[in-house]
Design an enzyme around this catalytic site. Structure first.
Site, mmCIF file in Angstrom:
data_model
loop_
_atom_site.group_PDB
_atom_site.id
_atom_site.type_symbol
_atom_site.label_atom_id
_atom_site.label_comp_id
_atom_site.label_asym_id
_atom_site.label_seq_id
_atom_site.Cartn_x
_atom_site.Cartn_y
_atom_site.Cartn_z
ATOM 1 N N ARG A 173 0.823 -1.211 0.000
ATOM 2 C CA ARG A 173 0.000 0.000 0.000
ATOM 3 C C ARG A 173 0.855 1.259 0.000
ATOM 4 N NH1 ARG A 173 -5.067 0.007 2.289
ATOM 5 N NH2 ARG A 173 -4.602 1.858 3.497
ATOM 6 N N ARG A 177 10.394 5.752 -1.807
ATOM 7 C CA ARG A 177 10.902 6.648 -2.851
ATOM 8 C C ARG A 177 12.359 7.018 -2.631
ATOM 9 N NH1 ARG A 177 6.081 9.868 -1.723
ATOM 10 N NH2 ARG A 177 4.333 9.000 -2.931
ATOM 11 N N ARG A 249 -9.306 -6.245 13.316
ATOM 12 C CA ARG A 249 -8.684 -5.388 14.325
ATOM 13 C C ARG A 249 -9.628 -4.240 14.610
ATOM 14 N NH1 ARG A 249 -5.150 -7.088 17.585
ATOM 15 N NH2 ARG A 249 -3.800 -5.227 17.621
ATOM 16 N N ARG A 279 -0.509 5.839 16.416
ATOM 17 C CA ARG A 279 -0.341 7.168 15.842
ATOM 18 C C ARG A 279 -1.129 8.191 16.640
ATOM 19 N NH1 ARG A 279 -3.269 5.757 9.994
ATOM 20 N NH2 ARG A 279 -5.221 5.057 10.870
ATOM 21 N N GLU A 300 -4.235 6.841 19.030
ATOM 22 C CA GLU A 300 -4.929 5.689 18.441
ATOM 23 C C GLU A 300 -4.226 4.399 18.864
ATOM 24 O OE1 GLU A 300 -5.798 6.570 14.350
ATOM 25 O OE2 GLU A 300 -5.791 4.445 13.823
ATOM 26 N N TYR A 348 -9.292 -5.211 2.705
ATOM 27 C CA TYR A 348 -8.702 -3.958 3.192
ATOM 28 C C TYR A 348 -8.810 -2.897 2.085
ATOM 29 C CZ TYR A 348 -4.946 -1.267 5.619
ATOM 30 O OH TYR A 348 -4.186 -0.327 6.265
ATOM 31 N N ASP A 350 -9.734 0.926 0.662
ATOM 32 C CA ASP A 350 -9.829 2.339 1.026
ATOM 33 C C ASP A 350 -11.111 2.936 0.443
ATOM 34 O OD1 ASP A 350 -7.486 2.261 2.389
ATOM 35 O OD2 ASP A 350 -6.265 2.970 0.728
HETATM 36 N N1 UDP Z 1 3.118 0.725 8.486
HETATM 37 C C1 UDP Z 1 4.187 0.649 9.360
HETATM 38 N N2 UDP Z 1 4.725 1.800 9.828
HETATM 39 C C2 UDP Z 1 4.246 3.006 9.517
HETATM 40 C C3 UDP Z 1 3.156 3.096 8.614
HETATM 41 C C4 UDP Z 1 2.595 1.927 8.113
HETATM 42 O O1 UDP Z 1 4.627 -0.426 9.713
HETATM 43 O O2 UDP Z 1 4.778 4.028 10.022
HETATM 44 C C5 UDP Z 1 2.548 -0.537 7.964
HETATM 45 C C6 UDP Z 1 1.498 -1.113 8.937
HETATM 46 O O3 UDP Z 1 1.544 -2.513 8.869
HETATM 47 C C7 UDP Z 1 0.223 -0.574 8.346
HETATM 48 C C8 UDP Z 1 0.501 -0.699 6.854
HETATM 49 O O4 UDP Z 1 1.884 -0.321 6.730
HETATM 50 O O5 UDP Z 1 -0.891 -1.338 8.750
HETATM 51 C C9 UDP Z 1 -0.364 0.171 5.972
HETATM 52 O O6 UDP Z 1 -0.240 1.520 6.388
HETATM 53 P P1 UDP Z 1 -1.363 2.606 6.094
HETATM 54 O O7 UDP Z 1 -0.804 3.928 6.492
HETATM 55 O O8 UDP Z 1 -1.846 2.430 4.710
HETATM 56 O O9 UDP Z 1 -2.489 2.174 7.145
HETATM 57 P P2 UDP Z 1 -3.950 2.778 7.511
HETATM 58 O O10 UDP Z 1 -3.860 4.276 7.402
HETATM 59 O O11 UDP Z 1 -4.922 2.130 6.549
HETATM 60 O O12 UDP Z 1 -4.154 2.311 8.915
#
Ligand code: UDP
Length: 369
Positions: A173, A177, A249, A279, A300, A348, A350
């Site tokens: 996802r 870069r 989850r 986060r 969160e 999963y 979006d």
């Molecule tokens: N992820 C991570 N560290 C980060 C951000 C994302 O390990 O700092 C991993 C984590 O497994 C997460 C996945 O990447 O569930 C997808 O991240 P995304 O930001 O797309 O998650 P969402 O916003 O859908 O919770």
């Protein structure tokens, strides 16, 4: 008198289908067990501060599909917004997704894009077969040091299992870069509805052919009242869990009110396993065009999902896949029900993917009728 169709769940999937069928001349009754529409995208203004709060966690709209972008613009004049996420990891604050700034800061270097790509390639683990899971995908993309600092702890907290048990698709996802672009997404279009997702979805449902019933829980018996049911609740709940529970989850939120600018960004991830939350969102930064002296800050936490919790993310481990296949077989025999959305499909997805799929479902349905 009942409508011809029912949409169970008033999140994006149910609202898009209802809207499109209503426009095609059908009557649709939309049900939701909560007191509001918009599902987990629900936003509301905090009464004390007036700040628009994403009640069930941050939602940033993005898509590369011109049709989907044009569709949402009918209900909200999307404000320009680019998701730029920071990460607390290993004692410093970094830029995400992993980009040239992250790499140079992490290794104390001043590499250019070509050098950084070569440098990371040397760190990356080479597999002589296709990668099999999240961890292998990460090791093959970035090597162990970056993986352990930015992904291992966060993923362990977010999903409650070892990253080696998770599918590689979860990591895919996110972009990685070798330039300084810190846009979290690669999508062509990105923006925020200025009055929030709930107002957007309320407009979508504002049609004389649509009736909305909130605080109303529905089960399978609703089929007898309608020609067709569009169901976006959890697929296992529809079948009363007869094939066993699918795992999800859930999230818990801790909200605080403060004065001023607390963290200087909308979302900061906490990647270390020792920090219990995943986060922190400072919601006024999702609307940088608004002025607020106070601030709403939300921590969160990711948790197991028991029967009384709201499901947010399908876990999708091997055991779940086996059970899901059985529910899908049952779903195929349920000939006047369409299962859709993140929970209805146990995928999963979006917001933009849900909208795209729901537009397709409504279009096929009106063509067949
Ligand atoms: N992820 C991570 N560290 C980060 C951000 C994302 O390990 O700092 C991993 C984590 O497994 C997460 C996945 O990447 O569930 C997808 O991240 P995304 O930001 O797309 O998650 P969402 O916003 O859908 O919770």
């Amino acid at each position: 008198m009942t409508g011809q169709f029912a949409a169970v769940g008033a999140g994006f999937s149910g609202a898009v289908v209802a809207c499109q069928l209503a426009r095609a001349g059908y009557r649709v009754d939309v049900y939701d067990q909560r007191h509001h529409v918009a599902g987990n995208c629900h936003t509301e203004r905090d009464p004390a501060t007036g700040i628009l709060v994403h009640r069930y966690g941050p939602h940033i709209f993005h898509t590369s599909h011109a049709g989907v972008w044009a569709f949402v613009q009918q209900f909200a004049s999307m404000m320009p917004y680019v998701n730029r996420v920071k990460a607390h990891a290993a004692g410093q604050v970094y830029s995400l997704p992993i980009n040239l700034h992250t790499i140079n800061q992490f290794y104390g270097l001043q590499l250019n894009p070509v050098q950084a790509e070569a440098f990371v390639r040397l760190k990356a683990q080479v597999f002589d077969r296709p990668v099999r899971n999240f961890e292998e995908q990460a090791l093959s993309m970035m090597g162990r040091e970056l993986y352990e600092s930015f992904f291992y702890g966060y993923t362990r907290k977010q999903w409650g299992v070892e990253p080696s048990e998770l599918p590689a698709s979860i990591l895919k996802r996110l972009p990685m870069r070798f330039d300084y672009n810190d846009n979290y997404y690669n999508s062509v279009y990105q923006g925020m509805p200025p009055e929030g997702y709930t107002a957007l979805i309320e407009r979508m449902l504002d049609h004389p052919n649509i009736r909305v019933f909130l605080n109303t829980r529905c089960d399978r018996s609703i089929r007898s009242q309608y020609q067709h049911v569009f169901y976006s609740g959890a697929i296992d709940a529809w079948f009363d869990g007869v094939e066993g529970p699918l795992r999800y989850r859930s999230l818990q939120f801790e909200q605080e009110m403060h004065h001023g600018d607390v963290q200087g960004n909308a979302v900061i991830n906490y990647c270390d396993a020792a920090v219990p939350w995943t986060r922190i969102s400072e919601h006024k930064h999702f609307a940088p065009w608004e002025q607020h002296t106070e601030s709403i800050v939300v921590r969160e936490y990711s948790t197991d999902c028991t029967e009384n919790d709201i499901p947010y993310y399908p876990l999708g481990l091997d055991a779940d896949k086996t059970i899901l296949a059985r529910y899908k077989q049952r779903a195929e025999q349920e000939n006047n029900v369409t299962f859709m959305g993140r929970l209805g499909q146990y995928a999963y997805l979006d917001m933009h993917r849900v909208i795209e799929q729901s537009l397709g479902i409504a279009e096929r349905f009106t063509q067949e009728k």
